[in-house]
Scaffold this motif. Structure first.
Motif, PDB file in Angstrom:
ATOM      1  N   ALA A 179       0.837  -1.199   0.000  1.00 24.49           N
ATOM      2  CA  ALA A 179       0.000   0.000   0.000  1.00 24.49           C
ATOM      3  C   ALA A 179       0.873   1.249   0.000  1.00 24.49           C
ATOM      4  N   GLU A 180       0.382   2.288  -0.662  1.00 32.36           N
ATOM      5  CA  GLU A 180       1.139   3.532  -0.817  1.00 32.36           C
ATOM      6  C   GLU A 180       0.733   4.563   0.237  1.00 32.36           C
ATOM      7  N   TYR A 181       1.744   5.162   0.886  1.00 31.30           N
ATOM      8  CA  TYR A 181       1.530   6.233   1.860  1.00 31.30           C
ATOM      9  C   TYR A 181       2.481   7.376   1.532  1.00 31.30           C
ATOM     10  N   VAL A 182       2.011   8.600   1.706  1.00 33.37           N
ATOM     11  CA  VAL A 182       2.841   9.772   1.447  1.00 33.37           C
ATOM     12  C   VAL A 182       3.046  10.537   2.749  1.00 33.37           C
ATOM     13  N   LEU A 183       4.321  10.716   3.131  1.00 32.18           N
ATOM     14  CA  LEU A 183       4.681  11.448   4.340  1.00 32.18           C
ATOM     15  C   LEU A 183       5.341  12.755   3.940  1.00 32.18           C
TER      16      LEU A 183
END
Length: 271
Positions: A179-183
């Motif tokens: 899954a893709e997460y943007v921080l």
């Protein structure tokens, strides 16, 4: 060359803090702030995606349980490419953190070992074919033993985190649906927590952006599989990709013997 080294040093600092910082999160003090945003929806472990409130806890616990991984790192900046492969074994005790890495940058092959609270670097002719030893609490190298400590790394991420987004997208990496997460992190806070003297960047052509955006891909087991970043340093952007794989293997590092270590400082007049 001096300016290139400064740029490479900044990027390496930001990259390793993010990469190994995520590997070092234990989340005991995790909490949310009004200026941080996150989302929660159906996704990974227990049917719930990672959020700004729980990503540190869950990633940290998963990595400690796994016992470490292999990694590959590529950074392109200022017309130079930095590549590295290695292994890392996280620990709640900074003296027990182990990292081994072989790298190539600015036409030079390098080796780095972290074991027993010390860092050893071999940089070809620059170090006479031997390792330079430094304690990880030496501020000259922009890192401390405390920065490898789980709680301190988590504090760095919490203080620097501006925004956390679960995009709902995923990518298959090494056979794992991640899954893709943007921080989004506050650049200055990251560098300050690293112990970097921002005034040292003057005249180098390096301009630190207000924020940095990291895209993290995490499997259903809460283990990170890839991290991607594109950081604008003023004199051109820096692109970074770091892959984590073979979870459960980790590093098994032995410190170099005394006759493999030099006491001369190879960085004098360079950085």
């Amino acid at each position: 060359m001096k300016h290139s080294w400064k740029k490479m040093t900044v990027v390496a600092a930001l990259t390793l803090t993010a990469g190994f910082g995520l590997a070092a999160c234990d989340g005991d003090d995790a909490k949310s702030d009004d200026d941080k945003t996150g989302s929660e929806s159906e996704g990974s472990e227990g049917g719930v995606e990672l959020t700004a409130d729980n990503f540190a806890d869950r990633i940290g616990e998963a990595q400690l349980d796994a016992g470490g991984s292999q990694f590959e790192l590529t950074v392109n900046t200022a017309g130079q490419e930095f590549t590295a492969t290695g292994a890392q074994t996280p620990s709640e005790d900074p003296e027990e953190v182990e990292i081994e890495m072989s790298a190539s940058a600015v036409g030079m092959d390098m080796e780095m070992l972290v074991v027993d609270g010390s860092m050893y670097m071999k940089m070809g002719e620059m170090t006479g074919g031997k390792y330079v030893q430094t304690s990880l609490d030496d501020p000259q190298y922009g890192a401390t033993v405390e920065q490898l400590d789980l709680g301190t790394q988590l504090k760095t991420f919490e203080e620097a985190l501006v925004e956390f987004e679960a995009t709902g997208e995923s990518e298959e990496i090494d056979g794992v649906d991640a899954a893709e997460y943007v921080l989004t992190l506050d650049s200055e806070k990251v560098m300050e927590d690293l112990g970097q003297d921002l005034s040292s960047l003057e005249g180098s052509g390096v301009e630190l952006p207000e924020t940095m955006e990291y895209t993290l891909f995490v499997g259903d087991d809460d283990l990170p599989r890839r991290m991607v970043a594109n950081v604008d340093l003023g004199a051109g952007s820096s692109e970074m990709t770091m892959d984590f794989f073979d979870w459960g293997t980790g590093a098994d590092v032995e410190a170099p013997s005394a006759d493999e270590i030099t006491t001369e400082n190879p960085f004098a007049g360079v950085l």
